[in-house]
Design an enzyme around this catalytic site. Structure first.
Site, mmCIF file in Angstrom:
data_model
loop_
_atom_site.group_PDB
_atom_site.id
_atom_site.type_symbol
_atom_site.label_atom_id
_atom_site.label_comp_id
_atom_site.label_asym_id
_atom_site.label_seq_id
_atom_site.Cartn_x
_atom_site.Cartn_y
_atom_site.Cartn_z
ATOM 1 N N ARG A 74 -13.249 -6.618 -11.129
ATOM 2 C CA ARG A 74 -13.642 -5.983 -10.022
ATOM 3 C C ARG A 74 -14.492 -4.599 -10.024
ATOM 4 O O ARG A 74 -14.135 -3.574 -11.371
ATOM 5 C CB ARG A 74 -12.196 -6.014 -9.171
ATOM 6 C CG ARG A 74 -11.530 -7.600 -9.798
ATOM 7 C CD ARG A 74 -10.430 -6.413 -8.547
ATOM 8 N NE ARG A 74 -10.479 -6.652 -7.212
ATOM 9 C CZ ARG A 74 -9.568 -6.152 -6.995
ATOM 10 N NH1 ARG A 74 -8.295 -6.262 -6.655
ATOM 11 N NH2 ARG A 74 -9.276 -5.489 -5.557
ATOM 12 N N ASP A 127 -6.909 -8.064 4.658
ATOM 13 C CA ASP A 127 -5.679 -9.324 3.508
ATOM 14 C C ASP A 127 -5.927 -10.397 4.370
ATOM 15 O O ASP A 127 -4.928 -10.812 4.059
ATOM 16 C CB ASP A 127 -5.070 -8.146 3.362
ATOM 17 C CG ASP A 127 -5.419 -6.880 2.020
ATOM 18 O OD1 ASP A 127 -6.630 -7.359 0.996
ATOM 19 O OD2 ASP A 127 -5.063 -5.634 2.027
ATOM 20 N N SER A 129 0.735 -1.137 -0.109
ATOM 21 C CA SER A 129 -0.018 0.640 -0.283
ATOM 22 C C SER A 129 1.381 1.394 -0.132
ATOM 23 O O SER A 129 0.096 2.579 -0.914
ATOM 24 C CB SER A 129 -0.829 -0.014 1.285
ATOM 25 O OG SER A 129 -1.322 -0.414 1.530
HETATM 26 C C1 S3P Z 1 -5.411 -1.036 0.166
HETATM 27 C C2 S3P Z 1 -7.004 -1.344 0.341
HETATM 28 C C3 S3P Z 1 -7.662 -2.478 0.576
HETATM 29 C C4 S3P Z 1 -6.637 -3.918 0.559
HETATM 30 C C5 S3P Z 1 -5.899 -3.657 -0.835
HETATM 31 C C6 S3P Z 1 -5.192 -2.491 -0.748
HETATM 32 C C7 S3P Z 1 -5.243 -0.126 -0.618
HETATM 33 O O1 S3P Z 1 -9.163 -2.589 -0.263
HETATM 34 O O2 S3P Z 1 -7.702 -5.262 0.506
HETATM 35 O O3 S3P Z 1 -5.092 -4.702 -0.707
HETATM 36 O O4 S3P Z 1 -4.039 0.015 -0.313
HETATM 37 O O5 S3P Z 1 -5.618 1.138 0.254
HETATM 38 P P1 S3P Z 1 -10.121 -1.587 -0.584
HETATM 39 O O6 S3P Z 1 -9.629 -0.326 -0.247
HETATM 40 O O7 S3P Z 1 -10.610 -2.379 -1.584
HETATM 41 O O8 S3P Z 1 -11.075 -2.379 1.236
#
Ligand code: S3P
Length: 426
Positions: free
Chosen positions: A121, A314, A22
Site C-alpha cells: 500500500r 469503506d 477508527s
Molecule cells: C480510516 C480512513 C480511511 C478508511 C480506513 C480507516 C481511518 O482510509 O478507508 O478504513 O481510520 O482514518 P483513508 O484515509 O486512506 O481514506
C-alpha cells in the site's frame, strides 16, 4: 477457511456490532501519549486495533483489561521508548499511517512493517508531509513499507493542504503536529472522518469550502475515558442485509452516527430504503443511535462521485451489493483510492459481481453496472479483504442456492463474529 452461505428467507432480531475500528485505533494511540490512565470501553478487539495495541506495547506502554474496560497506561507526549523490535502493523493501514505521525516526533528511530498486503500500500502520502516536518523516512523503492522513521524533536510546524482526501493522512499530520514547534494546519477540500480532531479536542473550522484543522505543538493530553460506539461501517452490512433479504426486520443498537461516516445511510434512503434511527444521543462527543431496518424495494439509478466518496469509502462494497438487488443502474466514479485498500477493491468488486452474472464496466476510478433478474450463486473470492468477504457474504443470502466465500476468516480484521451474527438472525 471457506464459508458456505445459503439463501435466507428472512432475517429477524436485535444485534449490536463490534466497536468502531477508527476510534479504537485512535483511543489506543492517544492513550499512549496522554498523561495518566486512559479507559476505553467498547474497544474493538479485532486484528487491526490489536496490531495498534501491540505496537504501543513495544514502544513501552502497558495496558490491562479490567472486565469490559481496556486501560492504557499513558506516559505523556514524551514517554514512548525505542522499540527493541520492528513494529508489526499487520494488515492495518490506520496503524502504520497514524503511528508514523507519532513516531516522526520521537528522538529515536523505529522500523514499522506489516503483512504482504500492507507492504503493497502507498506510503508516499504520509512520507511527504512528515518529511516536510523534519522526520527522515526510508521506505522501499516503491515508497511502501517497511518504513524506518528517524524521528526529530521538535518537528517543524507546517500548513498542509491534503492532495488526496484521507483521514489517515490528516491524522498522521495532526499527531505529528503535537511534536512540532508551533501551529500545524491541515487543510482538506473534501471532508473525511473527523475522529482524531474530536478526540484530541482540536480546533476545526469550515472556510470557503475547506476544513482547516489546527494543532499546537507541545499540547499536553490528559487521560480520557473513550466510549467507542458500534462501527457504522460494520453495521452497514446488516443494514443492507435487512433491506435486501425479504421479510426482514433488524434492530442494530448503539451504532456510531458521526456525520462524516453516515453518507451510506443517505445513499440507501435515496434508494427507497426503510431505515429509522431511534434513541439518538451523544456519548463522549460522538452521536450514536439504534438503527431499525425493514426489507425494502430498492431503486438505484444512482451515481456516487465527488465529495461523498471519502464519507462512504469503506461502504462502497456493501452499497454495490444493495444495488445488485435493486432495480436500476449503479455507478461509482472518483474512487480510484479504492484500488489502494486492503486489496484493489475495484478489481475485486468487478470480479465478484461478474461471477453472479452482471455485466460490469470497470474504470480506473470506479465501475458501473445495471441490476438484472437472473443472478447466480457461486464462489466469491474475499481477496483476503474483510469488507469484500462480508459484502459477498450478505449478497449470498439473497442469491438462489449455496455460495462459497473463499478465505472468509479475514473478517477477523474488523468483525470477528460476523458469520455467527448472520446465523443469529436467521
Ligand atoms: C480510516 C480512513 C480511511 C478508511 C480506513 C480507516 C481511518 O482510509 O478507508 O478504513 O481510520 O482514518 P483513508 O484515509 O486512506 O481514506
Amino acid at each position: 477457511m471457506d464459508t458456505i452461505v445459503s439463501t435466507a428467507t428472512s432475517l429477524q432480531g436485535e444485534i449490536t456490532v463490534p466497536g468502531d475500528k477508527s476510534i479504537s485505533h485512535r483511543a489506543v494511540m492517544i492513550g499512549a501519549i496522554s498523561d495518566g490512565v486512559t479507559e476505553i470501553t467498547g474497544f474493538l478487539g479485532a486484528a487491526d486495533p490489536l496490531s495498534t495495541l501491540s505496537c504501543i506495547n513495544s514502544l513501552g506502554i502497558d495496558h490491562t483489561i479490567d472486565r469490559e474496560k481496556l486501560l492504557i497506561y499513558g506516559k505523556g507526549l514524551y514517554g514512548l521508548q525505542k522499540s527493541a523490535t520492528v513494529l508489526d502493523a499487520g494488515n492495518s493501514g490506520t496503524t502504520i499511517r497514524l503511528l508514523s505521525g507519532i513516531l516522526a516526533g520521537q528522538k529515536f528511530s523505529t522500523t514499522i512493517s506489516g503483512d504482504q498486503y500492507l507492504m503493497k500500500r502507498p506510503m508516499k502520502r504520509i512520507i511527504d508531509p512528515l518529511t516536510k516536518m523534519g522526520a527522515r523516512i526510508s521506505a522501499t523503492e516503491n515508497l511502501t513499507a517497511p518504513l524506518t522513521i528517524d524521528g526529530k524533536y521538535p518537528l517543524t510546524a507546517i500548513d498542509y493542504e491534503l492532495p488526496i482526501a484521507s483521514a489517515q493522512v490528516k491524522s498522521a499530520i495532526l499527531l505529528a503536529g503535537l511534536y512540532a514547534d508551533g501551529i500545524t494546519r491541515v487543510i482538506e477540500k473534501e471532508t473525511s472522518r473527523d475522529h482524531t480532531e474530536r478526540m484530541l479536542g482540536l480546533h476545526s473550522e469550515h472556510l470557503n469550502g475547506r476544513n482547516i484543522i489546527t494543532v499546537t505543538g507541545g499540547k499536553k493530553i490528559s487521560a480520557h475515558h473513550f466510549a467507542v460506539p458500534g462501527d457504522p461501517s460494520s453495521a452497514a452490512f446488516f443494514i443492507v442485509a435487512g433491506l435486501i433479504v425479504p421479510n426482514s426486520h433488524i434492530v442494530i443498537h448503539d451504532v456510531g452516527l458521526n456525520s462524516t461516516r453516515t453518507g451510506f445511510l443517505s445513499v440507501l434512503r435515496q434508494m427507497n430504503a426503510s431505515i429509522h434511527i431511534e434513541n439518538e444521543r451523544t456519548i463522549g462527543g460522538e452521536v450514536i443511535g439504534d438503527v431499525v431496518v425493514r426489507s425494502s424495494e430498492l431503486i438505484s439509478n444512482i451515481t456516487l462521485e465527488g465529495n461523498i466518496i471519502p464519507n462512504i469509502i469503506d461502504e462502497i462494497p456493501i452499497l454495490s451489493v444493495s444495488a445488485v438487488f435493486s432495480s436500476g443502474t449503479f455507478t461509482v466514479r472518483n474512487a480510484g483510492d479504492l484500488r489502494n485498500k486492503e486489496t484493489d477493491r475495484i478489481a475485486a468488486l468487478c470480479s465478484n459481481l461478474r461471477t453472479m452474472g452482471l455485466d460490469v464496466n470497470e474504470y480506473e476510478d470506479g465501475f458501473a453496472f445495471e441490476s438484472k433478474n437472473k443472478l447466480v450463486a457461486g464462489t466469491f473470492d474475499s481477496f483476503d479483504d474483510h469488507r469484500i468477504a462480508m459484502a459477498f457474504g450478505i449478497a449470498a443470502l439473497v442469491l438462489n442456492g449455496e455460495s462459497k466465500i473463499l478465505n472468509a476468516e479475514c473478517v477477523s480484521i474488523s468483525f470477528p463474529s460476523f458469520w455467527e451474527t448472520i446465523l443469529s438472525l436467521q
